[in-house]
Each structure stands twice: as structure tokens, then as C-alpha cells.
Design a protein around this motif. Structure first.
Motif, PDB file in Angstrom:
ATOM      1  N   PHE A  78       0.822  -1.209   0.000  1.00 14.03           N
ATOM      2  CA  PHE A  78       0.000   0.000   0.000  1.00 14.03           C
ATOM      3  C   PHE A  78       0.856   1.259   0.000  1.00 14.03           C
ATOM      4  O   PHE A  78       0.702   2.131  -0.850  1.00 14.03           O
ATOM      5  CB  PHE A  78      -0.917   0.008   1.218  1.00 14.03           C
ATOM      6  CG  PHE A  78      -1.647   1.312   1.402  1.00 14.03           C
ATOM      7  CD1 PHE A  78      -2.750   1.599   0.623  1.00 14.03           C
ATOM      8  CD2 PHE A  78      -1.201   2.258   2.320  1.00 14.03           C
ATOM      9  CE1 PHE A  78      -3.415   2.806   0.769  1.00 14.03           C
ATOM     10  CE2 PHE A  78      -1.859   3.460   2.463  1.00 14.03           C
ATOM     11  CZ  PHE A  78      -2.974   3.735   1.682  1.00 14.03           C
ATOM     12  N   GLN A  79       1.780   1.301   0.944  1.00 11.80           N
ATOM     13  CA  GLN A  79       2.546   2.530   1.108  1.00 11.80           C
ATOM     14  C   GLN A  79       3.407   2.846  -0.101  1.00 11.80           C
ATOM     15  O   GLN A  79       3.663   3.996  -0.419  1.00 11.80           O
ATOM     16  CB  GLN A  79       3.443   2.453   2.352  1.00 11.80           C
ATOM     17  CG  GLN A  79       2.689   2.366   3.661  1.00 11.80           C
ATOM     18  CD  GLN A  79       1.906   3.617   3.963  1.00 11.80           C
ATOM     19  OE1 GLN A  79       2.053   4.638   3.297  1.00 11.80           O
ATOM     20  NE2 GLN A  79       1.026   3.544   4.944  1.00 11.80           N
ATOM     21  N   ARG A  80       3.861   1.827  -0.769  1.00 12.33           N
ATOM     22  CA  ARG A  80       4.745   2.057  -1.899  1.00 12.33           C
ATOM     23  C   ARG A  80       4.003   2.053  -3.213  1.00 12.33           C
ATOM     24  O   ARG A  80       4.610   2.088  -4.285  1.00 12.33           O
ATOM     25  CB  ARG A  80       5.868   1.013  -1.900  1.00 12.33           C
ATOM     26  CG  ARG A  80       6.663   1.004  -0.611  1.00 12.33           C
ATOM     27  CD  ARG A  80       7.176   2.390  -0.225  1.00 12.33           C
ATOM     28  NE  ARG A  80       8.209   2.841  -1.140  1.00 12.33           N
ATOM     29  CZ  ARG A  80       8.343   4.109  -1.536  1.00 12.33           C
ATOM     30  NH1 ARG A  80       7.497   5.027  -1.137  1.00 12.33           N
ATOM     31  NH2 ARG A  80       9.301   4.435  -2.352  1.00 12.33           N
ATOM     32  N   GLY A  81       2.695   1.945  -3.128  1.00 15.69           N
ATOM     33  CA  GLY A  81       1.903   2.102  -4.338  1.00 15.69           C
ATOM     34  C   GLY A  81       2.086   0.995  -5.349  1.00 15.69           C
ATOM     35  O   GLY A  81       2.016   1.224  -6.549  1.00 15.69           O
ATOM     36  N   VAL A  82       2.321  -0.214  -4.854  1.00 20.16           N
ATOM     37  CA  VAL A  82       2.416  -1.325  -5.799  1.00 20.16           C
ATOM     38  C   VAL A  82       1.019  -1.626  -6.359  1.00 20.16           C
ATOM     39  O   VAL A  82       0.866  -1.994  -7.513  1.00 20.16           O
ATOM     40  CB  VAL A  82       3.022  -2.563  -5.121  1.00 20.16           C
ATOM     41  CG1 VAL A  82       3.081  -3.726  -6.095  1.00 20.16           C
ATOM     42  CG2 VAL A  82       4.415  -2.247  -4.618  1.00 20.16           C
ATOM     43  N   TYR A  83       0.030  -1.447  -5.518  1.00 20.78           N
ATOM     44  CA  TYR A  83      -1.348  -1.574  -5.970  1.00 20.78           C
ATOM     45  C   TYR A  83      -2.100  -0.302  -5.607  1.00 20.78           C
ATOM     46  O   TYR A  83      -1.746   0.381  -4.650  1.00 20.78           O
ATOM     47  CB  TYR A  83      -2.014  -2.802  -5.330  1.00 20.78           C
ATOM     48  CG  TYR A  83      -1.397  -4.099  -5.786  1.00 20.78           C
ATOM     49  CD1 TYR A  83      -1.615  -4.568  -7.074  1.00 20.78           C
ATOM     50  CD2 TYR A  83      -0.554  -4.815  -4.955  1.00 20.78           C
ATOM     51  CE1 TYR A  83      -1.032  -5.731  -7.523  1.00 20.78           C
ATOM     52  CE2 TYR A  83       0.036  -5.986  -5.393  1.00 20.78           C
ATOM     53  CZ  TYR A  83      -0.206  -6.441  -6.682  1.00 20.78           C
ATOM     54  OH  TYR A  83       0.387  -7.585  -7.122  1.00 20.78           O
ATOM     55  N   PRO A  84      -3.126  -0.005  -6.363  1.00 24.37           N
ATOM     56  CA  PRO A  84      -3.831   1.257  -6.116  1.00 24.37           C
ATOM     57  C   PRO A  84      -4.492   1.285  -4.743  1.00 24.37           C
ATOM     58  O   PRO A  84      -4.916   0.255  -4.215  1.00 24.37           O
ATOM     59  CB  PRO A  84      -4.876   1.313  -7.233  1.00 24.37           C
ATOM     60  CG  PRO A  84      -4.903  -0.027  -7.868  1.00 24.37           C
ATOM     61  CD  PRO A  84      -3.627  -0.720  -7.539  1.00 24.37           C
ATOM     62  N   ALA A  85      -4.546   2.462  -4.188  1.00 24.39           N
ATOM     63  CA  ALA A  85      -5.023   2.620  -2.820  1.00 24.39           C
ATOM     64  C   ALA A  85      -6.438   2.103  -2.651  1.00 24.39           C
ATOM     65  O   ALA A  85      -6.800   1.611  -1.591  1.00 24.39           O
ATOM     66  CB  ALA A  85      -4.938   4.086  -2.412  1.00 24.39           C
ATOM     67  N   GLU A  86      -7.234   2.205  -3.718  1.00 28.35           N
ATOM     68  CA  GLU A  86      -8.621   1.793  -3.545  1.00 28.35           C
ATOM     69  C   GLU A  86      -8.766   0.274  -3.430  1.00 28.35           C
ATOM     70  O   GLU A  86      -9.826  -0.217  -3.107  1.00 28.35           O
ATOM     71  CB  GLU A  86      -9.502   2.364  -4.649  1.00 28.35           C
ATOM     72  CG  GLU A  86      -9.010   2.107  -6.056  1.00 28.35           C
ATOM     73  CD  GLU A  86      -8.131   3.249  -6.567  1.00 28.35           C
ATOM     74  OE1 GLU A  86      -7.397   3.839  -5.743  1.00 28.35           O
ATOM     75  OE2 GLU A  86      -8.175   3.535  -7.775  1.00 28.35           O
ATOM     76  N   ASP A  87      -7.669  -0.449  -3.683  1.00 27.17           N
ATOM     77  CA  ASP A  87      -7.717  -1.898  -3.509  1.00 27.17           C
ATOM     78  C   ASP A  87      -7.564  -2.307  -2.048  1.00 27.17           C
ATOM     79  O   ASP A  87      -7.610  -3.490  -1.746  1.00 27.17           O
ATOM     80  CB  ASP A  87      -6.574  -2.566  -4.306  1.00 27.17           C
ATOM     81  CG  ASP A  87      -6.888  -2.630  -5.779  1.00 27.17           C
ATOM     82  OD1 ASP A  87      -7.943  -2.111  -6.163  1.00 27.17           O
ATOM     83  OD2 ASP A  87      -6.076  -3.180  -6.548  1.00 27.17           O
TER      84      ASP A  87
ATOM     85  N   GLN B  19      -7.211 -11.285  -6.167  1.00 28.53           N
ATOM     86  CA  GLN B  19      -5.994 -11.921  -6.665  1.00 28.53           C
ATOM     87  C   GLN B  19      -4.826 -11.685  -5.731  1.00 28.53           C
ATOM     88  O   GLN B  19      -4.063 -12.603  -5.417  1.00 28.53           O
ATOM     89  CB  GLN B  19      -5.652 -11.381  -8.045  1.00 28.53           C
ATOM     90  CG  GLN B  19      -6.518 -11.946  -9.149  1.00 28.53           C
ATOM     91  CD  GLN B  19      -6.059 -11.419 -10.488  1.00 28.53           C
ATOM     92  OE1 GLN B  19      -6.129 -10.220 -10.722  1.00 28.53           O
ATOM     93  NE2 GLN B  19      -5.591 -12.296 -11.336  1.00 28.53           N
ATOM     94  N   VAL B  20      -4.713 -10.458  -5.301  1.00 28.10           N
ATOM     95  CA  VAL B  20      -3.602 -10.128  -4.414  1.00 28.10           C
ATOM     96  C   VAL B  20      -3.762 -10.861  -3.094  1.00 28.10           C
ATOM     97  O   VAL B  20      -2.803 -11.396  -2.527  1.00 28.10           O
ATOM     98  CB  VAL B  20      -3.518  -8.604  -4.190  1.00 28.10           C
ATOM     99  CG1 VAL B  20      -2.402  -8.274  -3.233  1.00 28.10           C
ATOM    100  CG2 VAL B  20      -3.328  -7.901  -5.507  1.00 28.10           C
TER     101      VAL B  20
END
Lengths: 609, 217
Positions: free
Chosen positions: B47-56, B74-75
């Protein structure tokens, strides 16, 4: 560990001995320290591989015996054994080795407890294939070719080695390839030599064999090779670095942390930071008494000379935005009324469409009628200029092109709409014409082949009056639908593809692109009668202005692109400074603002007969 | 602890009430705690590093913080698979490091490497016998570490472009390795900057956290 042990024994001896470099390295690698130490050179793993001499294969019986005893089988490998000897057990192991034949010694060493340590997977890999059977052969071959340098060193140093070896091995990190330097240079070399001596008296590995083996190594087992590298890089041999191999799921969209950390609580508010301030109060309000309340007419236009023409029933008034003066241009005959008003591109003439189907062209400066063009059988609700071509759309659905310079003015008939044409707009370069009708169609015509529409779009579910070509992207057309549709669609007029859509929730009566911003303004009728300003292409609504009491019928943009004029069936003509230029920016769009016009001098660019 | 001591203690606890209730986590419990910590760490980093979008991500209360965990199916499944194996290894004490590597999708370059070192403190702890931590203390330690991870976005360089991540573990040589796990290199950041974050620990484990990242050019 067992597996590793198996591999190692064969290789290690022969290889180590044979190549100088290998010899130097080898001792390092085999010794437990060397392995553990991060310093170990990346080369070490290959060196290990070398160990597999083919020659050794011949010896299988011996090895089998030696290794067989240990659970590790061959895993201990010669190298391992040597290593152990060097580092920890150095004195013992050597002594033991020395005594019997070199090979046999080696094997014993492998059996020693040290060997277990060696057992690491890396070793196993290198040694695995070759080791068991090979030993005897090796001797023969080696003795022939490779022995020379290394052995010699080894012989000399042997005595020293015992004392120095443990420390030396740790230092050895970088094995240089120099063969000759051996003794002085590094302990490792020495140790290697030592080993060679011990083991080899007879057995020296042949250099030739070694090289061939070297080639094979990389091929044999890449994984092992990697792991051996890892080990060489200081990873503890007893641990493995494991990666979860399936790749992580794709992110659904690219993420920009900058926006994430600036993210406001509500997504809608995010645009606010970048939103410019838009004046929501009208700059000026004029009365437009007698304005015909008919959605299908087009009674308002703003010329390039900064004059606003408005048709009020049978009268046409021209309001000069520079001076604020109003002139009555003309009055039609009592049996008809004005249904559309359009300025020519140069701002010198205004075309009037009439309920009778006639089209009149007036010279505004002289306030004289230049000509009347007949043809349409029903009212002309919409017109558009393309230089000297005036396109007119009528209630019958026909669109005619008139060349105003020639007597036989009608140059083309564009027959496609089956119901009243209420939107008509030439692209700024004159290559395409968009038309919208009460039959809910949007047609895009190519000026070069005007007989049939290039594209016919049926997406709208209501009359299409609002049409606007994007000023910065020529093939982008925005169209807005009427009361039952309420959508704005964006089209690529080259491909015919719909590129965007907005459901505005309100009847779209007209659309204008800003020339100063990447925005467009839409005017609406039922139910909200508002003005909306949208950013393009992100389609964020920048502002919504409750503009009129009743539906906004017409709109026109000032030549400088800053001010929008709207008139509604509440008989007000309002001016909105929606696209005020930024203070710093130069007035690029057009000359002449509403305040300081370029003057009333009109430059007539065509002659109308 | 010898049983005799235990009984004493329970008496003492009875006197003092719950005020200074001391939980001695078993090794098993401690392993679970560490594994759970890993799961939250991975989610937090994603989350913090933005690997996936915040809304996920959805927020859950944990360690007295609002922790963000992925809500993407999936994640979630991916992390679950990792965690199921990690739990086994942790219980067996087979893991010495967990590493989350963030990689650029475009270049394949390792951009950031979060390393969690786990030390089993069995013997040492017994020898020194440090005062056992209360559950609350442990939670506070973890909490302050997560605060630090969250705050680290202020000094970590921007991750440009699409990124993905990999999870590595440093396992003992004798650990059982399922098919989905394979040998890897350490994925170190070459010439990277290293920042050590806070440590936390239970009576049986000590966890050190280190982030290394590539300096902006």
C-alpha cells in the motif's frame, strides 16, 4: 547434504590441481570458512565444477568406498575434503593424506567430519555427475599434462601450508589466475599447491581435462551455479534463499504515489486543487424581448468583429460588444420571422435564415441586404459558414450548400436527415461538416465527397442541436443530445469512433469549446437550465452555474474566447466570463477582447453579389 | 519455566490483578505473531509504496492502528499462498529472513528491498532471562515499527512506472520447499542506501527491519 557430498569428491581434486587459478581458488572454496565468508570470489563455484574430471571417473571403486561410508556418498567430494583439511583439521588431514596414495588420501579426507559441512548444495551440484567413477582415470591423464606448475608450488609450500593454511584460506578471496606467483602471493595458492602435493603425488590433473570440464559446468546445472554464486557472495551455505515463484498479480492501474498522498478524502475534490476559479455570476445581462422560444432555432451569434447578432422574432439586432451600442439591423416581412442568424467568418456579413425558407445576407456596416437565396421549402433553422460557402439546414431535413459569390448559389444538397436539421457546424479547416437533426442522427460529411455522410451516428436518443469541433484537436467533435438523451458524446471524426461520453442529466442545448483552456462548456435546458464547464479529456465537471430561469436556447463565444453569451427563453441575454485568461498569459487566442476591440473597421474578405 | 515458579506467579497475579499481567508466549504463539506481522508488513508495503492502487485496500484495526490490507481477490490469494507456507516455516523455525523486493516492471530492476531478519532467541534469552514483555509492549513495538514504515515514504524515492513485488525467504538448508518456491539470488540493491528501522521482539523471536533502496540518480 547427502547429495552434495556425492558430487564433490571426484571433481575437486583433479580440477583444483590442474588449473593454477582453480588451484588457488579451490582451496578456498573447499574450506568451510571460505564458503561461509562473504568474500569468496564469484569464481569459486566454477572452480568446484572443474573438479569433475573425467579422469576421475575411472576410479569409481575407490570413491565408492570412501564416500560410500559416509551418508553423504560422494557429496563430500575431494574438494570438500581438502577444504576441511586446510581449515580446521589441517594437520591431521594432511598427514593422513600424505601417507597413502594421493587418491586414497583424498577420499579419506572426504569422509572426515569436515566434509559434512561442505555438503552444501553448491558443491553437490558441481561434483555430482562426475565424481564417483572418475578418480583412477584422472591420474593418468593428469600426470601427463597439467601437473607442472601447480604441483611444483604445492611441493614447495607443503611444509608451510600447515601453519598458514587456515588463515590463508579466508583471505584467498580473489584467486588470480597467475600461475607462477603461487607461493608468495596468497595462502590460497599455497594451500592449493599443498593439496595438490598431498593428493597428487601421482595424480595431477591435466590442464586439458580441466578446460573441457569448465565448459560443461555452466551448462550442467544453472540453478546450482546460481546457488553456488550466492554462496560465494557470502550467503550462509546452510540457508537457501527462496523466492515465491508465481509472479504477483497485475496492478489494475498505474499508480502515482504523488497523487495518492495528495489524495483528498473525496475523489471529486481532487480536481479542486487544480481547478481554476471561474466567475459564476454573469458579467452583463441584456433583455432579449420577443425571443422565440424554440429549441430548433439558432438566433444568437457573436462575430469575429466582436458584434453580437440576435434574432428577436422579426427583428435582428446587432450589439457591439466594444461600445455597447445596439443597432436594429433589419425587420423581416410580416409573414415570416427570423429562424437563424450566422456571422460570416470575417464578421462583415450576417446571414439570416427565415421561416419562409429564404436565406438573406446582410452587410452589417451598411445595414443593407445583399442578396436573398431561396431554395428551402421550409424554415431554415441553422446555418454555418465555411469561407464563402454557407450551409443551411431546414425543417425538411435538407442541407444545402450555397456559394454566396455566384448567382447559382446552391452548390450541393446534403440529403440524409429525415427530420429538421438543428445543428450544423463546419470544422475550422473546412474539411468536414457536422450536422445534427431532430431524427437523433449526427452526420459527419467530408467536404470532398459531400453526397453521402462519411459517418452517421445514431447514439443519441434525442434531437442533436449541440455540435462543436475541438479547436486543438481537429478531428474531435462533441455532440449533445436533447431532452431524452442528455448525453454529450465525443467523436473521432477520422475513424468515426466514439471516444468519450458524458451523461449530463440535463438536456444539452449547445456546446462550446474553450480556446484558452482544455475545457468545454455545455448549456442545458430541462431540468436544470445550467451551464457546465468540463475539463477535457478527463471529463471532470469544473463548475456548474445555475444560469437561467428557463432553458438556455442559444449560446455564442466571444472572439477572444473568454466570454460566453447565452440567451434563454426567459428573454435574458447573459454574458459569462467563463474562460478568463490567466493574468500572465499572453492573449493568444484572438485579437480583440470585449473591452478593447480592434475597432469597428471591417475587413470584407469576399464579394457577395 | 519450572512449574513451581508458575504457580507462584499465578498467585502473584492473583494479588496484583491484571495490572501487570505478563504473557509468556510459547514459541508457537510467537511464531504465529511473527508470521502475522509479516502478512501485515507485506500489505503495508504494497500500500505505502503504491504497488497496488489505494482503492484496492481496506482498513482494519490491528496493533492499535488502522492497517491497510489488500481487498483485491488476486492479491489476497497471492499473499495467502505465501503466508500459508510462511506459517509452516515459522513454526518450524526454518526462516531467518523475509524479504520483499519491489521491482520495476519496465526495467526489471530491483528498486526497493525490505528485509525482515528473524532471530530465534531461545538459548540466549534463557541465559540472560530478560524480563518477558507483555502483550501490550509487543504490540507497541510493532505499532511503532509500522508507524516508521508508513513514515518511510517521506524519504524513500518515488517509484516511477509500474512496479511489482517478490517475496523471498532465507530458509534453512533442511527446510521443506514446496514446488512454488525456488532458489533465488538475494536481489540486493546494488549500491543502494540502507536504513535500519526499529526492532521488535517476543521472548522467543527478534525481528529487525531494514529497507534498502536505490538512490535517485
Amino acid at each position: 547434504m547427502a547429495t552434495t557430498a556425492v558430487h564433490t569428491p571426484v571433481k575437486s581434486h583433479s580440477n583444483i590441481f590442474s588449473t593454477k587459478a582453480a588451484g588457488g581458488r579451490m582451496p578456498l572454496t573447499p574450506s568451510p570458512r571460505g564458503r561461509n565468508s562473504p568474500n569468496a570470489s564469484p569464481f569459486t563455484p566454477p572452480a568446484r565444477r572443474r573438479h569433475h574430471d573425467p579422469s576421475w571417473h575411472a576410479d569409481p571403486p575407490r570413491k565408492a568406498n570412501l564416500f560410500g561410508d559416509s551418508s553423504s556418498r560422494s557429496g563430500g567430494s575431494l574438494t570438500a575434503a581438502f577444504a576441511s583439511l586446510n581449515v580446521s583439521g589441517s594437520t591431521k588431514s594432511r598427514s593422513s593424506r600424505v601417507a597413502p596414495s594421493p587418491k586414497s588420501n583424498i577420499a579419506r579426507s572426504a569422509a572426515s567430519p569436515l566434509r559434512l559441512d561442505l555438503g552444501v548444495s553448491d558443491w553437490a551440484l558441481t561434483g555430482s555427475g562426475m565424481t564417483v567413477g572418475q578418480t583412477p582415470v584422472k591420474r593418468k591423464t593428469r600426470s601427463g599434462t597439467g601437473k607442472t606448475t601447480i604441483r611444483i608450488n604445492g611441493d614447495r609450500f607443503i611444509p608451510t601450508r600447515g601453519a598458514s593454511s587456515p588463515t590463508a584460506s579466508s583471505k584467498i578471496e580473489h584467486p588470480t589466475s597467475r600461475p607462477g606467483s603461487g607461493h608468495g602471493r596468497s595462502n590460497s595458492v599455497l594451500s592449493g599447491g599443498v593439496f595438490g602435493n598431498d593428493d597428487n603425488d601421482s595424480t595431477n590433473p591435466s590442464s586439458g581435462d580441466d578446460t573441457s570440464e569448465l565448459y560443461q559446468r555452466p551448462n550442467t546445472d544453472s540453478r546450482e551455479y546460481e546457488s553456488s554464486i550466492a554462496a560465494a557472495c557470502g550467503v550462509n551455505l546452510t540457508t537457501r534463499i527462496l523466492a515465491f515463484k508465481p509472479s504477483a498479480p497485475e496492478s489494475s492501474k498505474p499508480i502515482d504515489l504523488r497523487s495518492q498522498y495528495n489524495r483528498p478524502l473525496k475523489p471529486a475534490a481532487s480536481a479542486a486543487q487544480f481547478r481554476r476559479r471561474i466567475l459564476t455570476a454573469p458579467e452583463r445581462v441584456l433583455d432579449a424581448p420577443g425571443l422565440v422560444d424554440d429549441y430548433y432555432l439558432n438566433l444568437l451569434d457573436w462575430s469575429s468583429n466582436n458584434q453580437v447578432a440576435i434574432g428577436l422574432e422579426r427583428h435582428v439586432y446587432v450589439w457591439n460588444a466594444d461600445t455597447g451600442n445596439v443597432n436594429a439591423l433589419c425587420e423581416t416581412s410580416p409573414d415570416t420571422y427570423v429562424t437563424s442568424v450566422k456571422w460570416s467568418g470575417d464578421g462583415a456579413y450576417v446571414a439570416l435564415g427565415l421561416d419562409s425558407g429564404d436565406v438573406q445576407i446582410w452587410d452589417v456596416e451598411d445595414q443593407t441586404k445583399l442578396r436573398t437565396m431561396s431554395g428551402h421549402q421550409s424554415r431554415v433553422g441553422v446555418m454555418s459558414w465555411n469561407k464563402a460557402i454557407l450551409s443551411t439546414g431546414s425543417r425538411s431535413g435538407n442541407i444545402f450548400n450555397h456559394d454566396v459569390r455566384i448567382a447559382e448559389h446552391k452548390t450541393a444538397e446534403l440529403l440524409s436527415h429525415s427530420s429538421e436539421v438543428c445543428g450544423l457546424e463546419w470544422r475550422s479547416d473546412g474539411a468536414q461538416l457536422a450536422s445534427g437533426g431532430n431524427d437523433n442522427l449526427v452526420n459527419i460529411w467530408d467536404a470532398r465527397s459531400i453526397q453521402t455522410p462519411k459517418w452517421t451516428k445514431t447514439n443519441h436518443k434525442a434531437a442533436v442541436k449541440a455540435l462543436a469541433w475541438c479547436p486543438w484537436q481537429l478531428n474531435l467533435l462533441a455532440t449533445g443530445g436533447g431532452n431524452y438523451d442528455r448525453c454529450i458524446h465525443f467523436w473521432n471524426s477520422t475513424t468515426g469512433a466514439r471516444v468519450n461520453s458524458i451523461d449530463t442529466g440535463s438536456q444539452v442545448t449547445s456546446l462550446k469549446w474553450s480556446t484558452n483552456y482544455r475545457e468545454l462548456v455545455s448549456c442545458h435546458g430541462m431540468p436544470d437550465n445550467q451551464l457546465n464547464i468540463w475539463s477535457y479529456p478527463n471529463l471532470v465537471r469544473n463548475v456548474e452555474i445555475p444560469a437561467h430561469e428557463t432553458r438556455i436556447l442559444h449560446s455564442a463565444l466571444s472572439p477572444d474566447g473568454q466570454t460566453l453569451a447565452t440567451c434563454a427563453s426567459d428573454e435574458n441575454l447573459k454574458f459569462w466570463k467563463l474562460f478568463e485568461k490567466r493574468p500572465g498569459s499572453a492573449g493568444t487566442a484572438r485579437e480583440g477582447s470585449s473591452i478593447t476591440g480592434k475597432g469597428n473597421k471591417m475587413a470584407k474578405q469576399m464579394t457577395i453579389r | 519455566m519450572p512449574p513451581a515458579e508458575k504457580t507462584k506467579k499465578s498467585k502473584a497475579a492473583g494479588k496484583l490483578g491484571d495490572k501487570d499481567k505478563v504473557h509468556k508466549l510459547s514459541l508457537k504463539g510467537s511464531s504465529k505473531l511473527v508470521a502475522e506481522f509479516f502478512e501485515y508488513s507485506i500489505n503495508t508495503i504494497l500500500f505505502q509504496r503504491g504497488v497496488y492502487p489505494a482503492e484496492d485496500f481496506t482498513a482494519v484495526k490491528k496493533y492499535g492502528l488502522n492497517m491497510l490490507i489488500s481487498a483485491d481477490d488476486q492479491v489476497k490469494a497471492y499473499i495467502r499462498k505465501i503466508m500459508s507456507q510462511l506459517n509452516k516455516w515459522m513454526l518450524g523455525g526454518k526462516i531467518s529472513k523475509l524479504v520483499v523486493v519491489i521491482t520495476s516492471k519496465d526495467t526489471g530492476e530491483n528498486l526497493e528491498r525490505w528485509q525482515f531478519d528473524v532471530q530465534l532467541q531461545g538459548k540466549a534469552a534463557k541465559a540472560k532471562a530478560p524480563p518477558p514483555k507483555t502483550e501490550k509492549e509487543i504490540q507497541e513495538e510493532i505499532q511503532s515499527l509500522f508507524r516508521q514504515i508508513t513514515a518511510s515514504v517521506t524519504f524513500l524515492p518515488m517509484l516511477d512506472g509500474r512496479c511489482t513485488f517478490n517475496v523471498l525467504v532465507y530458509a534453512d538448508g533442511d527446510a521443506e520447499v514446496p514446488m512454488e518456491w525456488g532458489d533465488s539470488d538475494a536481489r540486493e540493491i546494488v549500491g543502494g542506501e540502507k536504513v535500519t528501522l526499529r526492532s521488535w521482539g517476543t521472548s522467543s523471536h527478534k525481528v529487525d527491519t531494514l529497507v534498502s533502496y536505490r538512490l535517485a540518480d
